[in-house]
Design a protein around this motif. Structure first.
Motif, PDB file in Angstrom:
ATOM      1  N   THR A  77     -38.519  24.700  49.515  1.00  0.00           N
ATOM      2  CA  THR A  77     -38.635  23.899  50.729  1.00  0.00           C
ATOM      3  C   THR A  77     -40.061  23.414  50.966  1.00  0.00           C
ATOM      4  OG1 THR A  77     -38.931  25.942  52.006  1.00  0.00           O
ATOM      5  CG2 THR A  77     -36.685  25.066  51.824  1.00  0.00           C
ATOM      6  N   GLY A  78     -41.021  24.211  50.518  1.00  0.00           N
ATOM      7  CA  GLY A  78     -42.408  23.788  50.683  1.00  0.00           C
ATOM      8  C   GLY A  78     -42.724  22.556  49.862  1.00  0.00           C
ATOM      9  N   PHE A  79     -42.184  22.536  48.644  1.00  0.00           N
ATOM     10  CA  PHE A  79     -42.406  21.353  47.797  1.00  0.00           C
ATOM     11  C   PHE A  79     -41.791  20.106  48.431  1.00  0.00           C
ATOM     12  CE2 PHE A  79     -42.884  24.894  44.938  1.00  0.00           C
ATOM     13  CZ  PHE A  79     -43.933  24.524  44.115  1.00  0.00           C
ATOM     14  N   THR A 430     -44.562   4.658  50.288  1.00  0.00           N
ATOM     15  CA  THR A 430     -43.753   5.830  50.616  1.00  0.00           C
ATOM     16  C   THR A 430     -43.456   6.656  49.374  1.00  0.00           C
ATOM     17  OG1 THR A 430     -42.727   4.578  52.421  1.00  0.00           O
ATOM     18  CG2 THR A 430     -41.617   6.597  51.696  1.00  0.00           C
ATOM     19  N   VAL A 431     -43.033   5.969  48.305  1.00  0.00           N
ATOM     20  CA  VAL A 431     -42.672   6.674  47.080  1.00  0.00           C
ATOM     21  C   VAL A 431     -43.899   7.299  46.428  1.00  0.00           C
ATOM     22  CG1 VAL A 431     -41.678   6.387  44.782  1.00  0.00           C
ATOM     23  CG2 VAL A 431     -40.676   5.182  46.732  1.00  0.00           C
ATOM     24  N   VAL A 432     -44.967   6.490  46.287  1.00  0.00           N
ATOM     25  CA  VAL A 432     -46.176   7.009  45.638  1.00  0.00           C
ATOM     26  C   VAL A 432     -46.784   8.133  46.463  1.00  0.00           C
ATOM     27  CG1 VAL A 432     -48.524   6.395  44.944  1.00  0.00           C
ATOM     28  CG2 VAL A 432     -46.642   4.852  44.453  1.00  0.00           C
ATOM     29  N   GLY A 433     -46.781   7.978  47.816  1.00  0.00           N
ATOM     30  CA  GLY A 433     -47.312   9.058  48.659  1.00  0.00           C
ATOM     31  C   GLY A 433     -46.541  10.352  48.479  1.00  0.00           C
ATOM     32  N   ALA A 434     -45.212  10.226  48.411  1.00  0.00           N
ATOM     33  CA  ALA A 434     -44.396  11.424  48.226  1.00  0.00           C
ATOM     34  C   ALA A 434     -44.698  12.083  46.887  1.00  0.00           C
ATOM     35  CB  ALA A 434     -42.912  11.066  48.338  1.00  0.00           C
ATOM     36  N   LEU A 435     -44.803  11.296  45.826  1.00  0.00           N
ATOM     37  CA  LEU A 435     -45.097  11.862  44.513  1.00  0.00           C
ATOM     38  C   LEU A 435     -46.494  12.484  44.483  1.00  0.00           C
ATOM     39  CD1 LEU A 435     -43.611   9.062  42.219  1.00  0.00           C
ATOM     40  CD2 LEU A 435     -42.622  11.320  42.744  1.00  0.00           C
ATOM     41  N   ALA A 436     -47.459  11.787  45.139  1.00  0.00           N
ATOM     42  CA  ALA A 436     -48.807  12.338  45.168  1.00  0.00           C
ATOM     43  C   ALA A 436     -48.845  13.651  45.952  1.00  0.00           C
ATOM     44  CB  ALA A 436     -49.771  11.328  45.786  1.00  0.00           C
ATOM     45  N   GLY A 437     -48.146  13.673  47.098  1.00  0.00           N
ATOM     46  CA  GLY A 437     -48.103  14.902  47.880  1.00  0.00           C
ATOM     47  C   GLY A 437     -47.466  16.046  47.101  1.00  0.00           C
ATOM     48  N   LEU A 438     -46.380  15.735  46.370  1.00  0.00           N
ATOM     49  CA  LEU A 438     -45.729  16.761  45.561  1.00  0.00           C
ATOM     50  C   LEU A 438     -46.656  17.269  44.468  1.00  0.00           C
ATOM     51  CD1 LEU A 438     -43.182  18.371  44.855  1.00  0.00           C
ATOM     52  CD2 LEU A 438     -42.436  16.406  43.468  1.00  0.00           C
ATOM     53  N   ALA A 439     -47.385  16.316  43.845  1.00  0.00           N
ATOM     54  CA  ALA A 439     -48.287  16.723  42.774  1.00  0.00           C
ATOM     55  C   ALA A 439     -49.423  17.591  43.309  1.00  0.00           C
ATOM     56  CB  ALA A 439     -48.861  15.473  42.086  1.00  0.00           C
ATOM     57  N   ILE A 440     -49.986  17.238  44.446  1.00  0.00           N
ATOM     58  CA  ILE A 440     -51.076  18.014  45.023  1.00  0.00           C
ATOM     59  C   ILE A 440     -50.598  19.402  45.432  1.00  0.00           C
ATOM     60  CG2 ILE A 440     -52.679  18.143  46.958  1.00  0.00           C
ATOM     61  CD1 ILE A 440     -52.835  15.071  46.868  1.00  0.00           C
ATOM     62  N   TYR A 441     -49.427  19.467  46.063  1.00  0.00           N
ATOM     63  CA  TYR A 441     -48.884  20.758  46.488  1.00  0.00           C
ATOM     64  C   TYR A 441     -48.592  21.653  45.286  1.00  0.00           C
ATOM     65  CZ  TYR A 441     -45.996  24.059  49.080  1.00  0.00           C
ATOM     66  OH  TYR A 441     -45.483  25.203  49.654  1.00  0.00           O
ATOM     67  N   THR A 442     -48.060  21.039  44.231  1.00  0.00           N
ATOM     68  CA  THR A 442     -47.764  21.810  43.023  1.00  0.00           C
ATOM     69  C   THR A 442     -49.052  22.319  42.387  1.00  0.00           C
ATOM     70  OG1 THR A 442     -45.789  20.477  42.650  1.00  0.00           O
ATOM     71  CG2 THR A 442     -46.651  21.725  40.767  1.00  0.00           C
ATOM     72  N   ALA A 443     -50.067  21.449  42.283  1.00  0.00           N
ATOM     73  CA  ALA A 443     -51.314  21.849  41.678  1.00  0.00           C
ATOM     74  C   ALA A 443     -51.991  22.972  42.477  1.00  0.00           C
ATOM     75  CB  ALA A 443     -52.270  20.637  41.566  1.00  0.00           C
ATOM     76  N   HIS A 445     -50.565  25.301  44.135  1.00  0.00           N
ATOM     77  CA  HIS A 445     -49.900  26.550  43.856  1.00  0.00           C
ATOM     78  C   HIS A 445     -50.218  27.068  42.458  1.00  0.00           C
ATOM     79  CE1 HIS A 445     -47.687  26.040  47.573  1.00  0.00           C
ATOM     80  NE2 HIS A 445     -47.048  27.213  47.372  1.00  0.00           N
ATOM     81  N   ILE A 446     -50.282  26.168  41.489  1.00  0.00           N
ATOM     82  CA  ILE A 446     -50.534  26.592  40.118  1.00  0.00           C
ATOM     83  C   ILE A 446     -51.938  27.177  39.981  1.00  0.00           C
ATOM     84  CG2 ILE A 446     -50.840  25.768  37.752  1.00  0.00           C
ATOM     85  CD1 ILE A 446     -48.589  23.785  38.271  1.00  0.00           C
ATOM     86  N   PHE A 447     -52.930  26.531  40.616  1.00  0.00           N
ATOM     87  CA  PHE A 447     -54.308  26.956  40.465  1.00  0.00           C
ATOM     88  C   PHE A 447     -54.785  27.828  41.609  1.00  0.00           C
ATOM     89  CE2 PHE A 447     -53.923  22.930  38.141  1.00  0.00           C
ATOM     90  CZ  PHE A 447     -54.315  23.368  36.866  1.00  0.00           C
ATOM     91  N   GLY A 448     -53.829  28.334  42.417  1.00  0.00           N
ATOM     92  CA  GLY A 448     -54.184  29.326  43.414  1.00  0.00           C
ATOM     93  C   GLY A 448     -54.820  28.703  44.641  1.00  0.00           C
TER      94      GLY A 448
END
Length: 448
Positions: A77-79, A430-443, A445-448
């Protein structure tokens, strides 16, 4: 009836003027509003609805994701919430940017918004300067015309018989129109004045003398002398009684009548003999006297001031007579009628010769590189002169036209043409912002 604009200002509603009648073009804000513009506006409204709907979708997704996250649904849900949140931010930012071009977002007086309405005149000036510098320079125009090769293309086009016929017909129409527009009285006055002024400005006696001298030297006058002698002989033969009566009538009253008749008969016979001999004898002394007279007269016309002055006075008297001016006027009327008739007749010599000349010119231009270069040079020079001399007038057409547009209608006109593509920017944001937000949130989490 009033309504409130997005910037808060009151303006009169114009529902009838906003939509042009079907199939017709209305005049709004200084330019035409066509049914095609209304179709573009409907397309823009559809794209606005789609972009706004996508914003609402990501907003709903964000709310549901945050609710699911608070309910302990799992880490996914966070993603989803991060992607939806970034999509909303991108959509709102692009909405603001697109809206700021045409009006103040939400009516707020934010700096650097409503760019097109407030900067309309500056945009028109910039557009005019851009066109003048990049399209109306001598170098650009010459280079473009040289690349087109108008000379060879025009030659190939004129070499086609149907094109030559078309040009001939257009030239004939233009000629007829010009002759119809011109008033005969004006043309006659101009032609008469031109002939009179040219004749007054140039002395004609020396030219006549030179021509007469050449004619006498080549014997061209002998036919005239032959004609005069023959006609004089025929006249004497036909009017012998009249000649004798004229001689007898001029005798003194105291002389006997038979003496007068014999004298008249004698004079008539001698005159007839003289004319007959002059007619039949090319080497007759009288003919030589005529030659010497004409030669001396030709010399006087060229060198004798008194003779030349007499000729000039005679010329002025002749040109000043009304009969001469009437002759000039009638000559123009005849020439005009002849030209109009020839232009209307497709088989006239005038049109046939023009058509043949056009075909010949086209064939030459199609293969003659020298002629092509010459034509291209003429066109390049003419175009270069026009753009360099009248560049300011041409660009002022753009700036003055834009300055005359109504700010509101200008915004609506431009939005109708490019608004649909601008709404895609909102969708992409809207689409690019969503993808960018997902990428930032994922990164994160991966890098702490």
């Amino acid at each position: 009836m009033e309504r409130t604009r997005a910037d808060g200002a009151a303006t009169v509603a114009r529902p009838a003027a906003d939509a042009a009648p079907v199939g017709r073009t209305a005049r709004l804000g200084g330019f035409d509003h066509s049914p095609a513009d209304e179709g573009r506006r409907r397309a823009v409204r559809r794209m606005k609805a789609l972009a706004t709907g996508l914003l609402l979708i990501v907003a709903v997704i964000y709310v549901l994701a945050k609710w699911a996250q608070s309910s302990g649904a799992g880490g996914w849900t966070g993603f989803v919430a991060a992607a939806a949140e970034a999509g909303m931010v991108g959509a709102l930012a692009d909405w603001f940017a697109v809206t700021a071009l045409f009006k103040r977002p939400m009516g707020l007086p934010i700096p650097h918004t409503a760019i097109i309405p407030t900067k309309k005149d500056q945009l028109g000036q910039s557009l005019g300067d851009f066109v003048g510098e990049n399209f109306l320079s001598d170098e650009v125009v010459r280079r473009r015309l040289r690349a087109v090769g108008i000379g060879s293309r025009l030659g190939g086009w004129l070499a086609e018989p149907r094109n030559a016929d078309r040009v001939t017909a257009e030239l004939s129409t233009a000629l007829r129109g010009a002759l119809t527009v011109l008033r005969d009285s004006d043309v006659q006055a101009v032609v008469g004045e031109a002939i009179t002024r040219r004749a007054d400005a140039q002395e004609i006696a020396p030219g006549i003398g030179t021509l007469l001298e050449k004619v006498v030297a080549e014997g061209g006058h002998t036919r005239v002398v032959d004609l005069v002698c023959a006609r004089a002989h025929d006249w004497l033969v036909e009017h012998g009684d009249s000649v004798m009566e004229a001689v007898s009538g001029g005798a003194p009253g105291w002389t006997p009548r038979f003496v007068d008749r014999r004298v008249g008969d004698r004079v008539y016979k001698e005159l007839l003999r003289f004319v007959t001999e002059m007619r039949d004898m090319p080497g007759h002394p009288a003919r030589g006297a005529v030659d010497r007279f004409l030669t001396d007269f030709a010399t006087d016309l060229q060198r004798d001031p008194e003779t030349r002055a007499r000729v000039e006075r005679l010329k002025s008297e002749v040109l000043g007579r009304g009969e001469v001016q009437d002759l000039i006027a009638s000559a123009w009327g005849a020439v005009r009628a002849m030209i109009v008739a020839a232009a209307e007749d497709e088989r006239s010599q005038l049109r046939l010769r023009v058509r043949a000349s056009l075909l010949s010119l086209g064939q030459r231009m199609a293969v003659d590189k020298r002629l092509q270069n010459k034509v291209d040079g003429w066109l390049e020079g003419a175009a270069g002169y026009v753009v360099t001399t009248y560049q300011g007038e041409i660009t002022s057409l753009i700036t003055d036209t834009v300055a005359g547009w109504d700010a509101e209608h200008t915004s609506r006109k431009i939005e109708a043409h490019i608004g649909r593509d601008l709404q895609f920017i909102r969708i992409n944001g809207t689409v690019v912002g969503a993808l960018a937000g997902l990428a930032i949130y994922t990164a994160s989490h991966i890098f702490g």
